[in-house]
Design a protein around this motif. Structure first.
Motif, PDB file in Angstrom:
ATOM      1  N   UNK A 291       0.811  -1.222   0.000  1.00 13.39           N
ATOM      2  CA  UNK A 291       0.000   0.000   0.000  1.00 13.39           C
ATOM      3  C   UNK A 291       0.849   1.281   0.000  1.00 13.39           C
ATOM      4  N   UNK A 292       1.957   1.274   0.721  1.00 14.22           N
ATOM      5  CA  UNK A 292       2.826   2.449   0.757  1.00 14.22           C
ATOM      6  C   UNK A 292       3.532   2.653  -0.585  1.00 14.22           C
ATOM      7  N   UNK A 293       3.997   1.562  -1.158  1.00 11.85           N
ATOM      8  CA  UNK A 293       4.672   1.638  -2.449  1.00 11.85           C
ATOM      9  C   UNK A 293       3.693   2.121  -3.522  1.00 11.85           C
ATOM     10  N   UNK A 294       2.449   1.640  -3.463  1.00 12.14           N
ATOM     11  CA  UNK A 294       1.429   2.086  -4.411  1.00 12.14           C
ATOM     12  C   UNK A 294       1.165   3.580  -4.284  1.00 12.14           C
ATOM     13  N   UNK A 295       1.160   4.106  -3.068  1.00 12.05           N
ATOM     14  CA  UNK A 295       0.946   5.542  -2.853  1.00 12.05           C
ATOM     15  C   UNK A 295       2.105   6.355  -3.420  1.00 12.05           C
ATOM     16  N   UNK A 296       3.321   5.837  -3.320  1.00  7.64           N
ATOM     17  CA  UNK A 296       4.464   6.521  -3.934  1.00  7.64           C
ATOM     18  C   UNK A 296       4.289   6.530  -5.448  1.00  7.64           C
ATOM     19  N   UNK A 297       3.847   5.406  -6.012  1.00  4.26           N
ATOM     20  CA  UNK A 297       3.602   5.329  -7.456  1.00  4.26           C
ATOM     21  C   UNK A 297       2.539   6.348  -7.871  1.00  4.26           C
TER      22      UNK A 297
ATOM     23  N   UNK B 162      -6.513  22.633 -13.091  1.00  2.98           N
ATOM     24  CA  UNK B 162      -6.192  21.220 -12.919  1.00  2.98           C
ATOM     25  C   UNK B 162      -4.894  21.082 -12.127  1.00  2.98           C
ATOM     26  N   UNK B 163      -3.908  21.932 -12.427  1.00  2.04           N
ATOM     27  CA  UNK B 163      -2.623  21.882 -11.717  1.00  2.04           C
ATOM     28  C   UNK B 163      -2.818  22.140 -10.223  1.00  2.04           C
ATOM     29  N   UNK B 164      -3.696  23.047  -9.891  1.00  2.00           N
ATOM     30  CA  UNK B 164      -3.961  23.342  -8.484  1.00  2.00           C
ATOM     31  C   UNK B 164      -4.555  22.115  -7.788  1.00  2.00           C
ATOM     32  N   UNK B 165      -5.491  21.446  -8.442  1.00  2.00           N
ATOM     33  CA  UNK B 165      -6.099  20.242  -7.855  1.00  2.00           C
ATOM     34  C   UNK B 165      -5.092  19.099  -7.743  1.00  2.00           C
ATOM     35  N   UNK B 166      -4.268  18.915  -8.773  1.00  2.00           N
ATOM     36  CA  UNK B 166      -3.251  17.862  -8.746  1.00  2.00           C
ATOM     37  C   UNK B 166      -2.266  18.128  -7.609  1.00  2.00           C
ATOM     38  N   UNK B 167      -1.839  19.370  -7.468  1.00  2.00           N
ATOM     39  CA  UNK B 167      -0.910  19.733  -6.398  1.00  2.00           C
ATOM     40  C   UNK B 167      -1.519  19.455  -5.021  1.00  2.00           C
ATOM     41  N   UNK B 168      -2.785  19.742  -4.864  1.00  2.00           N
ATOM     42  CA  UNK B 168      -3.469  19.457  -3.602  1.00  2.00           C
ATOM     43  C   UNK B 168      -3.515  17.973  -3.291  1.00  2.00           C
ATOM     44  N   UNK B 169      -3.780  17.163  -4.306  1.00  2.57           N
ATOM     45  CA  UNK B 169      -3.808  15.716  -4.108  1.00  2.57           C
ATOM     46  C   UNK B 169      -2.417  15.190  -3.768  1.00  2.57           C
ATOM     47  N   UNK B 170      -1.406  15.775  -4.403  1.00  5.52           N
ATOM     48  CA  UNK B 170      -0.028  15.374  -4.093  1.00  5.52           C
ATOM     49  C   UNK B 170       0.289  15.677  -2.628  1.00  5.52           C
ATOM     50  N   UNK B 171      -0.141  16.831  -2.146  1.00  2.00           N
ATOM     51  CA  UNK B 171       0.087  17.184  -0.742  1.00  2.00           C
ATOM     52  C   UNK B 171      -0.628  16.206   0.184  1.00  2.00           C
ATOM     53  N   UNK B 172      -1.832  15.787  -0.187  1.00  2.00           N
ATOM     54  CA  UNK B 172      -2.558  14.798   0.618  1.00  2.00           C
ATOM     55  C   UNK B 172      -1.782  13.488   0.722  1.00  2.00           C
TER      56      UNK B 172
ATOM     57  N   UNK C 162       1.471  13.078   0.166  1.00  2.00           N
ATOM     58  CA  UNK C 162       2.714  13.406   0.870  1.00  2.00           C
ATOM     59  C   UNK C 162       2.488  13.357   2.381  1.00  2.00           C
ATOM     60  N   UNK C 163       1.386  13.956   2.819  1.00  2.00           N
ATOM     61  CA  UNK C 163       1.057  13.967   4.250  1.00  2.00           C
ATOM     62  C   UNK C 163       0.695  12.577   4.750  1.00  2.00           C
ATOM     63  N   UNK C 164      -0.088  11.846   3.975  1.00  2.00           N
ATOM     64  CA  UNK C 164      -0.510  10.503   4.378  1.00  2.00           C
ATOM     65  C   UNK C 164       0.682   9.569   4.550  1.00  2.00           C
ATOM     66  N   UNK C 165       1.722   9.786   3.781  1.00  2.00           N
ATOM     67  CA  UNK C 165       2.923   8.951   3.893  1.00  2.00           C
ATOM     68  C   UNK C 165       3.853   9.415   5.018  1.00  2.00           C
ATOM     69  N   UNK C 166       3.491  10.488   5.699  1.00  2.00           N
ATOM     70  CA  UNK C 166       4.268  10.949   6.851  1.00  2.00           C
ATOM     71  C   UNK C 166       5.402  11.899   6.532  1.00  2.00           C
ATOM     72  N   UNK C 167       5.514  12.314   5.279  1.00  2.00           N
ATOM     73  CA  UNK C 167       6.614  13.193   4.907  1.00  2.00           C
ATOM     74  C   UNK C 167       6.431  14.609   5.450  1.00  2.00           C
ATOM     75  N   UNK C 168       5.195  15.046   5.548  1.00  2.00           N
ATOM     76  CA  UNK C 168       4.948  16.410   6.041  1.00  2.00           C
ATOM     77  C   UNK C 168       5.385  16.540   7.499  1.00  2.00           C
ATOM     78  N   UNK C 169       5.038  15.549   8.321  1.00  2.00           N
ATOM     79  CA  UNK C 169       5.427  15.583   9.727  1.00  2.00           C
ATOM     80  C   UNK C 169       6.943  15.561   9.868  1.00  2.00           C
TER      81      UNK C 169
END
Length: 115
Positions: free
Chosen positions: A31-37, A79-89, A91-98
């Motif tokens: 699941x983590x590897x898939x999220x990176x993909x 579209x770029x704004x929405x894609x960037x927002x999803x990327x941040x989600x 990024x955060x879910x994988x613990x990188x933001x913390x």
């Protein structure tokens, strides 16, 4: 010709760093590897959208007939704004933001310095 962002050094390095970080934290399951993909797919899309915005601008001219023309927003911008927002989600879910917040606190001493 459209650039294949998956073949760039930046793509390979970012993906490797993300996977290495997850592995160092013991998060190497599918699941983590898939999220990176998924993150990397969005990264490619964002690069393509940003290229379009740089080439055509934030507003573009259109002509729908001989007497019907004007300008409209470049749809890539929204579209770029929405894609960037999803990327941040992701990024955060994988613990990188913390980790980034913690690293910033460590660099500044973690506490307020006395004068």
């Amino acid at each position: 010709m459209v650039q294949d962002w998956t073949k760039t050094k930046a793509y390979r390095e970012l993906k490797k760093e993300m996977l290495d970080d997850l592995e160092a934290r013991g998060l190497i399951s599918r699941p983590y590897i898939d999220k990176v993909e998924e993150y990397m797919e969005l990264w490619v899309q964002l690069k393509m959208l940003n290229t379009d915005i740089r080439e055509r601008g934030v507003s573009i001219e259109y002509q729908n007939g001989e007497n019907q023309k004007g300008t409209t927003d470049n749809k890539s911008l929204g579209i770029a704004i929405r894609v960037s927002g999803q990327m941040l989600n992701i990024f955060s879910a994988l613990g990188f933001r913390e980790q980034a917040v913690k690293a910033r606190a460590d660099l500044s001493g973690g506490e307020d310095d006395e004068l």
